[in-house]
Design a protein around this motif. Structure first.
Motif, short mmCIF file in Angstrom:
data_model
loop_
_atom_site.label_atom_id
_atom_site.label_comp_id
_atom_site.label_asym_id
_atom_site.label_seq_id
_atom_site.Cartn_x
_atom_site.Cartn_y
_atom_site.Cartn_z
N CYS A 684 15.98 40.21 -46.87
CA CYS A 684 16.79 40.14 -45.65
C CYS A 684 18.26 39.85 -45.92
CB CYS A 684 16.22 39.09 -44.70
SG CYS A 684 14.62 39.57 -43.98
N CYS A 699 13.58 41.88 -40.24
CA CYS A 699 14.51 40.76 -40.49
C CYS A 699 15.21 40.36 -39.20
CB CYS A 699 15.52 41.14 -41.56
SG CYS A 699 14.79 41.35 -43.22
N ALA A 700 15.51 41.34 -38.34
CA ALA A 700 16.09 41.01 -37.04
C ALA A 700 15.10 40.23 -36.20
CB ALA A 700 16.53 42.29 -36.33
N ALA A 701 13.83 40.65 -36.25
CA ALA A 701 12.80 39.94 -35.49
C ALA A 701 12.63 38.51 -35.97
CB ALA A 701 11.48 40.71 -35.58
N ALA A 702 12.94 38.25 -37.24
CA ALA A 702 12.83 36.90 -37.79
C ALA A 702 14.01 36.04 -37.40
CB ALA A 702 12.70 36.96 -39.31
N GLY A 703 15.00 36.61 -36.71
CA GLY A 703 16.15 35.84 -36.27
C GLY A 703 17.21 35.63 -37.34
N ILE A 704 17.21 36.49 -38.36
CA ILE A 704 18.16 36.37 -39.46
C ILE A 704 19.37 37.25 -39.17
CG2 ILE A 704 18.48 36.70 -41.95
CD1 ILE A 704 15.43 36.36 -42.22
N PRO A 705 20.59 36.72 -39.22
CA PRO A 705 21.77 37.53 -38.96
C PRO A 705 21.89 38.72 -39.91
CG PRO A 705 22.32 35.20 -39.03
CD PRO A 705 20.92 35.32 -39.54
N TYR A 708 23.68 37.99 -43.19
CA TYR A 708 23.21 36.84 -43.99
C TYR A 708 23.44 37.14 -45.47
CZ TYR A 708 19.78 33.99 -46.53
OH TYR A 708 19.15 33.16 -47.43
N PRO A 792 15.66 26.70 -40.90
CA PRO A 792 16.03 27.28 -39.60
C PRO A 792 17.54 27.36 -39.39
CG PRO A 792 15.13 25.07 -39.33
CD PRO A 792 14.88 25.45 -40.75
N HIS A 795 18.82 29.77 -42.83
CA HIS A 795 17.96 30.95 -43.03
C HIS A 795 17.56 31.14 -44.50
CE1 HIS A 795 18.79 32.01 -38.88
NE2 HIS A 795 20.09 31.96 -39.14
#
Length: 978
Positions: A684, A699-705, A708, A792, A795
């Motif tokens: 990611c 990776c977007a669904a995991a909330g990672i910019p 990153y 969290p 990331h």
């Protein structure tokens, strides 16, 4: 030197057929010597051979044949080669030399069984899948750490070995677990009557790497029994990196892809190619300013002509520092500090000392009953001298971060003004392993006129124990964290494991600290030394019955039946700080403790089918089966069928097909929280620039910019046992062979094709595979996503859990050619023995990954071989041995060999292959009535190991594993009998 593979195959086969060469299959009386017969009952030389036990069968037979291929290595041949290390004897065989082998040439690497363990892997399938026997009976493991499992050959001195039988196909129906790739059966010397003293000395022409051995044997044979005692001392000397030019300097060894000219930088201090052993003596910034800062207030450490401008760009706000090793700035690399003396004095070959006592004896209680025993006691003392790296980020607000103000003055965000020192320390580890094995049994013949009259019976019990202590240096992780955190120079609340201790501010960026010149107080605060212990116990009881069930038209129907009970227990207790994961930058583990037991029943038939018929001088079949019941996972059944068809007295076809299994080793069941570090890529990282839509989506669904940047800290990887999840590995093996023994010429030729498939291999999935299986699959989230955690806020991946599971299948196939020719001349006897192996495939299918064919890689060359030429004239023996290691390459595995280099600012070609390498050894031996003297040279032409580029499995530029790191060496052997 380069040869076409097909041409090499054809010419070697033709040479073998024409010249006929090695007693590597059970075709002669040498190969038929009994595994278990007592010295007082050894058969006398005659035109016939008594009933004997052949490796790969429990049934006594008087046939010069085996339906399975067997390779025999005699102690006489090994002595003429100048090889006295037991592991080296078998690892040099063609069936093993194409595989990755663990030995003390792997100094500093993590191996199963611990530092300096020496094991045997056949067919590239791993030491856990190769069974090791002593006189036909299982040996128990030895070693250090939580991964003790395979037999450590350090426990067996070559002075007690008469020969080694290597069974080259699966044999679990005969011997039980682990006999997947084959079996190595070490047969000890017998019939010694008197005293024999042996002295061997081996010294390279260069510094370090010598070997010596001293042994004394006393034996007595009388009417009702025999007794033999051997005491042996064996030592491998240390060889440092600096002792050989090809190990002292880790050159990049890269070239221009077009001109093929070397592009490595020249070191201005030496005038030779630049060494990149390990950067040290400076510090790195977290962001904005790449490269390494080195302390040089007076600007007197630079290259002739002065530093390039790129080195001085930060001088206005960091006046005592210059920059080196900046990506995209080639001129900043030649003067970088990469070659500390600590690295040069690191071991390439570790020193190992072994002391062994061996006793064997037998006594006829009655004419029909014999008692026998074996006692093996061994102590191995070994050590390693390496280097340890410290490079922890120091918080910008920590008072010891004296470079943060300069970074901030240069425009770095104050919150990102982290810096880390790059410091090298000497590192030492030591092992002491006490090993003992005691065996006692009764055997005999059933008398009378019952149905079982004349049958042989045998019952024995043995106990093996490995009791080890291992000591190592380490860096206190909690103290490093306490002195690199925010706000204060040392935070005592962070010292949660190694305390109580007085806090100490560490001058991380001072000149003396970066140079590794710590004060005694600083050294005592940051570094520790502690000891762990490993105990491994094995109990075994076996009873067997062999005999003739009935007479068939083609001969006797042979039968063997038996039962086995075995119990194994491991207890590895690392030091306190290791158990509490308090080693900075070093793998640790908890207490690994557990046991397993198995009950087994086996049976074997040797079936004469046809005899003395046209086209069938004889046709014999074998059938064996074994039922096992393990406490850890349950029951299993294996079988094997074989066929031996003698068309004429000189032409024979043989074949076998069977199944084998490997029960999970105790460490695979019970390994406790072994920790290491993941240095791979996060899928990611910068996923917004990825061309893979699944990576972007998940990776977007995991909330990672999407921007990153990747991990700011190194994630820890935890591995553990799979108790309750693991099942046995299973395999099937097929061999088909042709054996020629023409009577018109004293020649023996065996050509055997092998095909082995292993299912449900126990392995770890690997951190990279876990991450890819989470994000780069059709389903998200999935079970793999539960095997790691992210912070969290940042990331960053913090932990990855990579436990043992049944996860892979492996397919291995190839061809063995073994030949032997003997020719009597008017001057003496000429003998040529050869062993060659071609491996066609070694494909690993890991769950969720594409198949990987390791065949032909640099640790698994697809061609290896040995040719031994011997001439005996009266009491003189002249010997020439040639060892072949075929060309190998990792480019197919890696997908490319040209890479864009930010160090050189251009594409560069990496040498990812090893050339065909040939080693020659010669010796001369003279025998008198009670004396024998021998002198020889190994690696006669001082052939260096092939050079490889950075990133390959190497030491310096020298390819590791099967290649000789010692160089040319002379050896002397003296033997005296009384």
């Amino acid at each position: 030197m380069r040869l076409n593979k097909a041409f090499l195959l054809c010419t070697t086969v033709v040479a073998g057929l024409a010249l006929a060469p090695v007693a590597a299959f059970a075709q002669s009386s040498t190969a038929q010597t009994t595994d278990q017969a007592p010295a007082t009952k050894a058969p006398e030389s005659s035109g016939s051979v008594s009933e004997l036990v052949v490796t790969g069968s429990h049934i006594h037979t008087n046939e010069f044949s085996s339906s399975s291929p067997i390779q025999v290595i005699t102690s006489d041949t090994s002595e003429l080669q100048g090889v006295t290390n037991t592991a080296e004897i078998v690892q040099k065989s063609s069936v093993a030399s194409g595989s990755f082998q663990a030995n003390n040439l792997l100094s500093g690497y993590v191996v199963t069984g611990g530092e300096n363990a020496e094991t045997l892997s056949l067919r590239g399938l791993g030491a856990n899948r190769t069974l090791v026997l002593l006189n036909g009976r299982r040996l128990s493991p030895a070693g250090i750490g939580g991964t003790v499992g395979p037999v450590d050959l350090n426990i067996l001195p070559s002075s007690i070995i008469d020969r080694v039988d290597i069974l080259k196909d699966g044999a679990s129906s005969i011997y039980g677990s682990d006999a997947v790739a084959g079996v190595a059966n070490f047969i000890t010397k017998r019939n010694t009557d008197g005293i024999e003293i042996n002295l061997h000395y081996d010294q390279p022409f260069h510094q370090g790497g010598g070997q010596d051995r001293f042994s004394i044997t006393w034996g007595k044979v009388w009417d009702r029994g025999s007794l033999m005692l051997t005491a042996d001392w064996n030592e491998d000397m240390r060889q440092k990196a600096i002792d050989r030019s090809y190990t002292s300097c880790a050159e990049d060894f890269v070239s221009d892809p077009t001109t093929h000219q070397r592009v490595d930088f020249i070191d201005p201090a030496t005038g030779s190619y630049k060494c990149y052993n390990a950067i040290h003596g400076g510090w790195q910034a977290y962001s904005t300013y790449g490269g390494v800062f080195i302390y040089d207030p007076a600007l007197n450490r630079g290259p002739p002509g002065g530093y390039p401008a790129a080195a001085l760009s930060t001088r206005p706000f960091l006046p005592d520092w210059v920059r080196c090793c900046r990506a995209g700035q080639p001129a900043t690399y030649p003067y970088g500090p990469y070659n500390d003396p600590i690295i040069q004095n690191s071991d390439v070959i570790s020193p190992v000392k072994r002391a062994t006592f061996f006793l064997s004896g037998s006594y006829d209680i009655t004419p029909q009953v014999e008692a026998y025993t074996e006692v093996l006691l061994n102590q191995r003392r070994s050590s390693g001298t390496y280097y340890q790296y410290l490079f922890e980020w120091v918080d910008p607000t920590n008072p010891t971060n004296t470079v943060a103000p300069g970074l901030i003055a240069g425009g770095v965000n104050p919150a990102l003004a982290y810096a880390r020192p790059l410091v090298i320390f000497p590192y030492n580890e030591q092992e002491r392993i006490n090993y003992g094995r005691i065996l006692g049994g009764l055997r005999g013949k059933i008398g009378g006129s019952s149905f079982l009259s004349g049958w042989d019976w045998d019952i024995y019990a043995q106990y093996g124990r490995s009791d080890a202590r291992y000591t190592q240096d380490f860096i206190y992780q909690d103290r490093v964290f306490a002195t690199t955190g925010p706000g204060v120079a040392c935070d005592p609340s962070q010292i949660t494991v190694s305390g109580p201790v007085s806090c100490m501010a560490i001058p991380w960026f001072s000149e003396h600290f970066l140079a590794g010149n710590l004060t005694p107080q600083e050294m005592a605060f940051l570094r520790g030394r502690e000891t762990g212990t490993t105990k491994y116990d094995q109990w075994l009881v076996e009873a067997s019955l062999t005999g003739t069930l009935m007479q068939l038209p083609a001969g006797p129907l042979g039968v063997a039946v038996g039962a086995v009970y075995r119990h194994d227990h491991i207890n590895d207790t690392p030091g306190y700080n290791a158990r509490n994961s308090n080693y900075w930058g070093f793998s640790t583990s908890g207490i690994t403790q557990g046991s397993d037991a198995v009950k087994e029943f086996y049976g074997e038939l040797q079936i004469p089918i046809l005899k003395n018929m046209p086209g069938f001088e004889s046709l014999d079949g074998t059938l064996s089966g074994r039922y096992t019941d393990y406490d850890s996972y349950g029951s299993n059944f294996t079988y094997k069928v074989g066929l031996d068809w003698r068309l004429t007295n000189w032409l024979r076809l043989r074949g076998s097909h069977g199944t084998s299994y490997r029960a999970p080793a105790l460490f695979e069941l019970y390994l406790a929280d072994q920790s290491s570090f993941f240095n791979g890529n996060d899928p990611c990282a910068m996923w917004g620039e990825s061309s893979d839509p699944r990576i972007q989506q998940h990776c977007a669904a995991a909330g990672i910019p999407n921007n990153y940047p990747g991990p700011g800290a190194t994630p820890q990887v935890f591995s553990g046992g799979g108790k309750g999840r693991l099942t046995a590995e299973t395999s099937r093996a097929t061999t088909v062979g042709l054996v020629l023994t023409p009577s018109f010429f004293n020649v023996s030729i065996a050509l055997d094709y092998f095909d082995i498939e292993v299912r449900n291999e126990v392995s770890k999935f690997g951190p990279t595979n876990i991450l890819n299986a989470c994000y780069d699959t059709t389903t998200y989230p999935n079970d793999f996503c539960t095997l790691f955690t992210r912070d969290p806020a940042t990331h960053d991946i913090t932990t990855i859990f990579d436990n043992y599971i049944n996860i892979a299948n492996e397919h291995n196939r190839g061809l063995d050619l073994t030949t032997q020719v003997k020719y009597d001349t008017r001057w003496g006897k000429l003998t040529l023995d050869t062993q060659f192996t071609w491996q066609f495939e070694d494909v690993v299918n890991l769950l969720g990954s594409n198949p990987v064919d390791n065949n032909g890689s640099t640790t698994e060359p697809d061609f290896t071989g040995v040719a031994n030429l011997r001439f005996d004239h009266n009491d003189w023996t002249f010997f020439w041995s040639t060892e072949f290691i075929g060309k190998a390459s990792d480019t197919e595995l890696l997908g490319q060999d040209v890479y864009n280099s930010t160090r050189y600012n251009q594409p560069v070609y990496y040498k990812q292959y090893t050339e065909l390498t040939i080693y020659h050894s010669v010796s001369v031996r003279k025998k008198w009535d009670n004396w024998s003297a021998q002198v020889g040279i190994q690696n006669l032409f001082d052939e260096p190991p092939p050079a490889q580029s950075a990133g390959q499995f190497r030491a310096g530029i020298a390819a590791l594993n099967e290649f000789d790191l010692r160089g040319r060496r002379v050896f002397i052997t003296l033997d005296r009998k009384f």
